[in-house]
Design a protein around this motif. Sequence first.
Motif, PDB file in Angstrom:
ATOM      1  N   LEU A   1       0.877  -1.157   0.000  1.00  0.00           N
ATOM      2  CA  LEU A   1       0.000   0.000   0.000  1.00  0.00           C
ATOM      3  C   LEU A   1       0.922   1.216   0.000  1.00  0.00           C
ATOM      4  CD1 LEU A   1      -2.881   0.506   2.509  1.00  0.00           C
ATOM      5  CD2 LEU A   1      -0.852   1.845   2.828  1.00  0.00           C
ATOM      6  N   GLN A   2       0.493   2.286  -0.677  1.00  0.00           N
ATOM      7  CA  GLN A   2       1.322   3.481  -0.730  1.00  0.00           C
ATOM      8  C   GLN A   2       0.793   4.519   0.252  1.00  0.00           C
ATOM      9  OE1 GLN A   2       1.065   6.296  -4.027  1.00  0.00           O
ATOM     10  NE2 GLN A   2       3.219   5.875  -4.469  1.00  0.00           N
ATOM     11  N   ILE A   3       1.695   5.086   1.034  1.00  0.00           N
ATOM     12  CA  ILE A   3       1.310   6.130   1.982  1.00  0.00           C
ATOM     13  C   ILE A   3       1.914   7.445   1.517  1.00  0.00           C
ATOM     14  CG2 ILE A   3       1.413   6.908   4.388  1.00  0.00           C
ATOM     15  CD1 ILE A   3       1.610   4.060   5.287  1.00  0.00           C
ATOM     16  N   SER A   4       1.059   8.489   1.403  1.00  0.00           N
ATOM     17  CA  SER A   4       1.536   9.816   1.019  1.00  0.00           C
ATOM     18  C   SER A   4       1.135  10.795   2.100  1.00  0.00           C
ATOM     19  CB  SER A   4       0.904  10.259  -0.303  1.00  0.00           C
ATOM     20  OG  SER A   4       1.050   9.266  -1.284  1.00  0.00           O
ATOM     21  N   VAL A   5       2.095  11.641   2.495  1.00  0.00           N
ATOM     22  CA  VAL A   5       1.848  12.570   3.597  1.00  0.00           C
ATOM     23  C   VAL A   5       1.975  14.002   3.105  1.00  0.00           C
ATOM     24  CG1 VAL A   5       2.624  13.298   5.889  1.00  0.00           C
ATOM     25  CG2 VAL A   5       2.786  10.897   5.222  1.00  0.00           C
ATOM     26  N   THR A   6       1.013  14.844   3.461  1.00  0.00           N
ATOM     27  CA  THR A   6       1.159  16.281   3.218  1.00  0.00           C
ATOM     28  C   THR A   6       1.049  16.988   4.568  1.00  0.00           C
ATOM     29  OG1 THR A   6      -1.187  16.770   2.991  1.00  0.00           O
ATOM     30  CG2 THR A   6      -0.036  16.026   1.016  1.00  0.00           C
ATOM     31  N   ASP A   7       0.966  18.312   4.532  1.00  0.00           N
ATOM     32  CA  ASP A   7       0.904  19.059   5.788  1.00  0.00           C
ATOM     33  C   ASP A   7      -0.298  18.685   6.638  1.00  0.00           C
ATOM     34  OD1 ASP A   7       3.182  20.359   5.409  1.00  0.00           O
ATOM     35  OD2 ASP A   7       2.310  22.302   4.859  1.00  0.00           O
ATOM     36  N   ASN A   8      -1.451  18.506   5.995  1.00  0.00           N
ATOM     37  CA  ASN A   8      -2.648  18.295   6.807  1.00  0.00           C
ATOM     38  C   ASN A   8      -3.460  17.060   6.425  1.00  0.00           C
ATOM     39  OD1 ASN A   8      -3.538  19.198   4.410  1.00  0.00           O
ATOM     40  ND2 ASN A   8      -4.500  21.081   5.178  1.00  0.00           N
ATOM     41  N   GLN A   9      -2.913  16.226   5.512  1.00  0.00           N
ATOM     42  CA  GLN A   9      -3.650  15.015   5.142  1.00  0.00           C
ATOM     43  C   GLN A   9      -2.700  13.850   4.914  1.00  0.00           C
ATOM     44  OE1 GLN A   9      -7.543  15.559   3.107  1.00  0.00           O
ATOM     45  NE2 GLN A   9      -6.376  17.052   1.939  1.00  0.00           N
ATOM     46  N   ILE A  10      -3.268  12.654   5.023  1.00  0.00           N
ATOM     47  CA  ILE A  10      -2.493  11.459   4.705  1.00  0.00           C
ATOM     48  C   ILE A  10      -3.349  10.575   3.811  1.00  0.00           C
ATOM     49  CG2 ILE A  10      -3.203  10.248   6.830  1.00  0.00           C
ATOM     50  CD1 ILE A  10      -0.319   9.021   6.832  1.00  0.00           C
TER      51      ILE A  10
END
Lengths: 380, 380
Positions: free
Chosen positions: B223-232
Amino acid sequence: MKILIEREPLMASIQNVMKAISSKTTIPILSGIKFEANEQEVKLTGSNSDITIESVISREEDGIVNIHEIIPGQIVVQAKFLPEIIRKLPDNQIEIQVDDDMNINIRSGHAEFKLNGQDPEEYPQLPVLQTENSFDIQIDLLKMLIRQTNFAVSTSETRPILTGVHIKLDNNELGLVATDSHRLASRKITIDQVENLSFNNVVIPGKSLSELNKILEDTQDTLQISVTDNQILFRTKHLYFLSRLLDGNYPETSRLIPDQSKTVMKVNSKDLIQSIDRASLLAKDNRNNIVKLVTQGQQNIQITSHSPEIGQVEELLQTISIEGEEIKISFNAKYMIDALRAIDSEQVLINFTGAMRPFVIRPEEESEQILQLVTPVRTY
Amino acid sequence: MKILIEREPLMASIQNVMKAISSKTTIPILSGIKFEANEQEVKLTGSNSDITIESVISREEDGIVNIHEIIPGQIVVQAKFLPEIIRKLPDNQIEIQVDDDMNINIRSGHAEFKLNGQDPEEYPQLPVLQTENSFDIQIDLLKMLIRQTNFAVSTSETRPILTGVHIKLDNNELGLVATDSHRLASRKITIDQVENLSFNNVVIPGKSLSELNKILEDTQDTLQISVTDNQILFRTKHLYFLSRLLDGNYPETSRLIPDQSKTVMKVNSKDLIQSIDRASLLAKDNRNNIVKLVTQGQQNIQITSHSPEIGQVEELLQTISIEGEEIKISFNAKYMIDALRAIDSEQVLINFTGAMRPFVIRPEEESEQILQLVTPVRTY
């Protein structure tokens, strides 16, 4: 008192008598289970104002030892935590010992529970039933009778007598009737060897029958039923189930059942249940769960319902036959599904006598002495 | 829009996106499921303020045809009754057709539902995530990480940041920490091929992780996890799971973990769980569910609890070894059982540094990078 007992029969007995114990009891001693041990057996009792259940564990049965050691005595044990305690004990052998100060010691493996007991002398004495008015019935048959009628009892206390199932025995025929005044379930069977026995106006609380049905296993063993003025006892080898009867006169229901009909429909029961069940999905969004049935010619019916917010559903169902007048009728979907499920026949006959008159559902095979009546709802 | 679709993949997709839909939403359109059909696939979306879930049904996959016919289009369907409607339709092929007035027609066999649709233009646009800060993880491993930490998040809104799990990636090491300030769960693993990626202070709401864990099947797929400032974003082939992150700074927790100990106990985890579970039966009757642990020499511990009304329980448990000072300590039984279950090791090491200091539980095999911390309760 001291017993050294196997977990499995003890657990089964506790679970049986727990069905009579209410956490809301106003009589503190009835929040407990009474244990009575004599040389041969241990008897557990649970009770509330409506039901008393006794469960007997024999020391040894069919070559299997249930209890390894008994020192006779009595004690009342708090019921609330007992099932969980017994279930979670580390060992399959459990020692229960009571001292003179009514302290209960439950030991199993390296675990030891010390519980506060209550005085068995304070536990209400159970009435000794005259069991002359007794008859036998097969347990699986009794369970079926309960399942086919008990769902139709009233859940409202407006007319308390309707919260029970009316039972009548006459001329070797046992009849059960339940009604909440919107629907009625009736079932009759023939009982052997009860020529000298008859009774009427015996009304058993619906809740008692539900609990009895849960406790009884679906076997072909027989059970003895004894009736007195205000109580009924169901007795198997290891179980006594005593219920109070409801006071008052049960209404005469036979005249509610129409003896003629204007439309007769023969239909596959499972198809009809599934159609009404789907229609009911939207009907449930309204408070009253109403679906509409409309005949279309001599073969088809249309089942519909709608919810202003969600939408509508429409089904066209092919019946086996429709004879007589066309009909448009609306009814409570749950009542209809309950009735069809209780009949449990592949094909059913539905007799209508007009959109505003109760209709009658029977199995296609006339031999089954079951009848379900549903009162329609006015929507036109 | 029109699709002719198989029940099974449709049902699975609906059940996935339903996990994001709240019956208590204040935004009416979010009480619906958005359907988007293009030539290749149908995408369903469900959302609330915290989570958005998208589930994609391919027209055909691995030689299996999921969708027989697609005319592209969009619509929002009321979610409330949809799972039950789809489940109860008579046929395994389902036709969903939407007209220009947003009326939805669901047809299957002889059943036809007409539902009121809502305007898909009103459905909130989902943010497009920059997925540069991405890494892959095996699904079963992610599920284990969630299971080993997520139970320890706070359920109280007093410190909102503690209702989430803190995630940190640095030097190829992924670390998860959850604490409700009475206990703490920490888990680390090594991740490959993330040399250029690091983040800190990413706090995922515990509820989001619970829902994600329910949706993901226990497979070895990645599974791919992507992180931004306020969401995942968690992304598999057919599923997008987007969660907001919690605002605020997660407290520094590493200094809470004692780096020395006065008593070290090695014990069989299952035995200890069962003993505490039994003791907890009576402890639960009090509000606080406290059990007491006392060492007895270099081998045994005694586990006790009591309830003034019911009684008391006492267990003598043999450990594998006890080194250091004797200890008497009381703790919340549930916290201890949660911690032991999360570690999931046959033997555990428990490090105490006194009756009033938090104690640390680790698996006996040092390689497992998991640590559970429990704060004791003052009773002496």
